[in-house]
Design a protein around this motif. Structure first.
Motif, PDB file in Angstrom:
ATOM      1  N   LEU A   1     -42.270 -31.517  -2.970  1.00 11.69           N
ATOM      2  CA  LEU A   1     -42.330 -32.511  -2.243  1.00 11.69           C
ATOM      3  C   LEU A   1     -40.813 -33.175  -1.997  1.00 11.69           C
ATOM      4  O   LEU A   1     -40.079 -33.439  -2.651  1.00 11.69           O
ATOM      5  CB  LEU A   1     -42.960 -34.045  -2.671  1.00 11.69           C
TER       6      LEU A   1
ATOM      7  N   GLU B   1     -55.312 -38.247 -11.616  1.00  5.55           N
ATOM      8  CA  GLU B   1     -56.693 -37.217 -11.889  1.00  5.55           C
ATOM      9  C   GLU B   1     -56.681 -36.506 -13.013  1.00  5.55           C
ATOM     10  O   GLU B   1     -57.813 -36.017 -13.064  1.00  5.55           O
ATOM     11  CB  GLU B   1     -56.382 -36.595 -10.366  1.00  5.55           C
TER      12      GLU B   1
ATOM     13  N   ASP C   1     -51.783 -37.224  -8.797  1.00  4.46           N
ATOM     14  CA  ASP C   1     -51.734 -36.184  -9.758  1.00  4.46           C
ATOM     15  C   ASP C   1     -51.922 -36.463 -11.105  1.00  4.46           C
ATOM     16  O   ASP C   1     -52.821 -35.813 -11.697  1.00  4.46           O
ATOM     17  CB  ASP C   1     -50.759 -35.193  -9.290  1.00  4.46           C
TER      18      ASP C   1
ATOM     19  N   TYR D   1     -36.829 -35.737  -4.320  1.00  5.45           N
ATOM     20  CA  TYR D   1     -37.539 -34.517  -4.482  1.00  5.45           C
ATOM     21  C   TYR D   1     -38.427 -34.550  -5.871  1.00  5.45           C
ATOM     22  O   TYR D   1     -38.024 -35.003  -6.764  1.00  5.45           O
ATOM     23  CB  TYR D   1     -36.501 -33.340  -4.997  1.00  5.45           C
ATOM     24  N   ARG D   2     -39.638 -33.967  -5.587  1.00  3.36           N
ATOM     25  CA  ARG D   2     -40.490 -33.617  -6.587  1.00  3.36           C
ATOM     26  C   ARG D   2     -41.413 -32.385  -6.649  1.00  3.36           C
ATOM     27  O   ARG D   2     -41.554 -31.861  -5.629  1.00  3.36           O
ATOM     28  CB  ARG D   2     -41.823 -34.901  -6.682  1.00  3.36           C
ATOM     29  N   ILE D   3     -41.504 -31.973  -7.758  1.00  2.13           N
ATOM     30  CA  ILE D   3     -42.532 -30.647  -7.960  1.00  2.13           C
ATOM     31  C   ILE D   3     -43.610 -31.043  -8.739  1.00  2.13           C
ATOM     32  O   ILE D   3     -43.634 -31.583  -9.890  1.00  2.13           O
ATOM     33  CB  ILE D   3     -41.706 -29.490  -8.514  1.00  2.13           C
ATOM     34  N   ILE D   4     -44.926 -30.599  -8.190  1.00  3.27           N
ATOM     35  CA  ILE D   4     -46.117 -30.754  -8.855  1.00  3.27           C
ATOM     36  C   ILE D   4     -46.542 -29.429  -9.140  1.00  3.27           C
ATOM     37  O   ILE D   4     -46.863 -28.595  -8.435  1.00  3.27           O
ATOM     38  CB  ILE D   4     -47.008 -31.436  -7.891  1.00  3.27           C
ATOM     39  N   LYS D   5     -46.812 -29.074 -10.388  1.00  5.77           N
ATOM     40  CA  LYS D   5     -47.194 -27.783 -10.950  1.00  5.77           C
ATOM     41  C   LYS D   5     -49.037 -27.884 -11.021  1.00  5.77           C
ATOM     42  O   LYS D   5     -49.344 -28.884 -11.504  1.00  5.77           O
ATOM     43  CB  LYS D   5     -46.820 -27.392 -12.103  1.00  5.77           C
ATOM     44  N   SER D   6     -49.435 -26.849 -10.514  1.00  6.68           N
ATOM     45  CA  SER D   6     -51.052 -27.029 -10.550  1.00  6.68           C
ATOM     46  C   SER D   6     -51.804 -28.271 -10.128  1.00  6.68           C
ATOM     47  O   SER D   6     -52.451 -29.119 -10.898  1.00  6.68           O
ATOM     48  CB  SER D   6     -51.461 -26.800 -12.309  1.00  6.68           C
ATOM     49  N   PRO D   7     -51.531 -28.542  -8.948  1.00  7.40           N
ATOM     50  CA  PRO D   7     -52.117 -29.780  -8.529  1.00  7.40           C
ATOM     51  C   PRO D   7     -53.501 -30.021  -8.439  1.00  7.40           C
ATOM     52  O   PRO D   7     -54.270 -28.937  -8.402  1.00  7.40           O
ATOM     53  CB  PRO D   7     -51.708 -29.885  -6.842  1.00  7.40           C
ATOM     54  N   SER D   8     -53.898 -31.315  -8.748  1.00  4.45           N
ATOM     55  CA  SER D   8     -55.405 -31.552  -9.049  1.00  4.45           C
ATOM     56  C   SER D   8     -55.965 -31.640  -7.462  1.00  4.45           C
ATOM     57  O   SER D   8     -55.221 -31.483  -6.414  1.00  4.45           O
ATOM     58  CB  SER D   8     -55.578 -32.752  -9.541  1.00  4.45           C
ATOM     59  N   GLN D   9     -57.350 -31.303  -7.553  1.00 14.22           N
ATOM     60  CA  GLN D   9     -58.038 -31.406  -6.271  1.00 14.22           C
ATOM     61  C   GLN D   9     -57.723 -32.593  -5.434  1.00 14.22           C
ATOM     62  O   GLN D   9     -57.611 -32.438  -4.275  1.00 14.22           O
ATOM     63  CB  GLN D   9     -59.553 -31.211  -6.583  1.00 14.22           C
ATOM     64  N   CYS D  10     -57.915 -33.768  -6.213  1.00 10.27           N
ATOM     65  CA  CYS D  10     -57.351 -35.075  -5.457  1.00 10.27           C
ATOM     66  C   CYS D  10     -56.376 -34.947  -4.729  1.00 10.27           C
ATOM     67  O   CYS D  10     -56.044 -35.565  -3.635  1.00 10.27           O
ATOM     68  CB  CYS D  10     -57.333 -36.178  -6.589  1.00 10.27           C
ATOM     69  N   THR D  11     -55.195 -34.401  -5.516  1.00 10.53           N
ATOM     70  CA  THR D  11     -53.794 -34.613  -4.864  1.00 10.53           C
ATOM     71  C   THR D  11     -53.748 -33.648  -3.614  1.00 10.53           C
ATOM     72  O   THR D  11     -53.152 -33.857  -2.420  1.00 10.53           O
ATOM     73  CB  THR D  11     -52.753 -34.007  -5.876  1.00 10.53           C
TER      74      THR D  11
ATOM     75  N   GLY E   1     -41.355 -35.029 -13.239  1.00 13.91           N
ATOM     76  CA  GLY E   1     -41.554 -33.966 -12.154  1.00 13.91           C
ATOM     77  C   GLY E   1     -40.514 -34.435 -11.017  1.00 13.91           C
ATOM     78  O   GLY E   1     -40.447 -33.884 -10.053  1.00 13.91           O
TER      79      GLY E   1
ATOM     80  N   ILE F   1     -36.306 -25.587  -3.162  1.00 15.13           N
ATOM     81  CA  ILE F   1     -35.888 -26.799  -3.290  1.00 15.13           C
ATOM     82  C   ILE F   1     -34.334 -26.665  -3.836  1.00 15.13           C
ATOM     83  O   ILE F   1     -33.627 -27.407  -3.041  1.00 15.13           O
ATOM     84  CB  ILE F   1     -36.648 -27.588  -4.339  1.00 15.13           C
TER      85      ILE F   1
END
Lengths: 100, 100, 100, 100, 100, 100
Positions: free
Chosen positions: E37, F53, F50, E3-13, F97, E87
């Motif tokens: 995720l 980036e 992420d 499990y993973r959490i991405i906060k405020s993901p970047s544009q690339c991600t 994360g 999650i």
């Protein structure tokens, strides 16, 4: 072999399954109330599909679509009782067709 | 190597197999009463297909279609006795063609 | 590495091989009396193909077609004696080209 | 990581390589007298390709074509001495670019 | 299961995810503030997708696109609190649908 | 997870990377002086992308193209100092994360 039963599947779950079943899918996913999932070796899954199909009130689909791997997943669709019966049947009969 | 025999395969089982055999399939799946499944390394499966084909009353198909992996599955189609004989032959002769 | 020799291959076996060799296949499968199969890591199979091709009376084909994996299979086609010689050569010389 | 050097590659070996290199291949396979093969994890192979390319007298190609897996194979093409030098360079420098 | 959490993901991600979700993606990636995720066996991920979808304020997507493998990844999209709740729900309920 | 940094990548290395990045690649490979490579599970690589980036002076690309596997590779492009900083950031923050 792994087994799971999803009761009252959400729309999203049905969408993921539908995309992975390809165009030949004969099950109307709107009419079902439960999904049984069985994952295992392809030789065992074809055998399991045959057992499930001979049970009453379910249809069986090959979930992985066009690029099959060694391990595949079958979906068993129907009402909850039928799906549970079909999975119970698979467990009971998986040993029978084995050629030692 | 894994072996299984499915007697009187259900329509669904035949559908799953047909989709995985591609267009070159020469077996008429309507005329058969049993399916033998053998799964193993591709080098062994080609050898097993040759043994089965030389047995009487069966046809042999490569099940996995267009994206082969290391492990593949062959189907042996015919009446129950012929399929059982073909699988017995495979077991008997798999050791012969090995080059040590 | 696994080795097998199939003598007087059945039509079905040739069909399975032909489908997996793609359109660039230069071997006329009707004229052969034996098939040598060698399965292993791609780096070793390319080396083995080179050894076999330098032997007399055989042609060599890459069996897996368009979606290669780590482990591949090569077929060595010719009369029985030539195929046996080519496989003996492969065994003899596989150690030579190794860079330690 | 596995290494092999093929000297005076046979036509068949060049054919197998050419089919697996795709259309972007910039090496003229007719002009070479040796092939170096290196197989390993993709991250290491990209690094190895960079080392080999900076050696003199060789070109480097990614062998596996359009469906890459985790482990890939690179080919290093040139005369025998250049290929041997390039592979010696790879062995020498593989440890340098590692980030611990 | 990972499990993973991405906060405020970047544009690339977001770009990497969008390319792997295919055209059927129903989530508007511009409106989200977090991504959860979850990676695991396909049978478990379909079950997890169903749990997450029944949580409030998130949408769920199948990340890997058209060539699924055994292990797949789902993305859970929404605001941070909703993604964290979804999650947490998955972890709580993964054991329930298992058929022993 | 594996990490590597390639300084002043050769033309061949850039060609191999470009072919594996597909058409959506937004990085101008002519302007960079270093490449950072990170290989790992897809769930971790999306997280790492992420982090990278959000570092300064680099762009991030998904290297494997259209047939992704479980393990993927990301490339981090920029000048040497920026790439080294981005990789240091990834190592520092990969633990954050994670949802236990």
């Amino acid at each position: 072999m792994d087994y799971r039963i999803i009761k009252s599947p959400s729309q999203c779950t049905l969408d993921i399954l539908r995309r992975r079943m390809g165009l030949e899918c004969k099950t109307n996913l709107k009419d079902i109330s439960a999904i049984g999932l069985v994952q295992g070796k392809i030789i065992d899954m074809i055998y399991a599909a045959d057992i499930a199909e001979k049970a009453v009130g379910v249809t069986v689909e090959d979930i992985r679509g066009s690029c099959p791997q060694n391990m595949i997943l079958i979906g068993i669709f129907g009402d909850t009782a039928s799906v549970e019966t079909a999975i119970a049947e698979i467990k009971l009969k998986m040993g029978e067709g084995k050629v030692k």
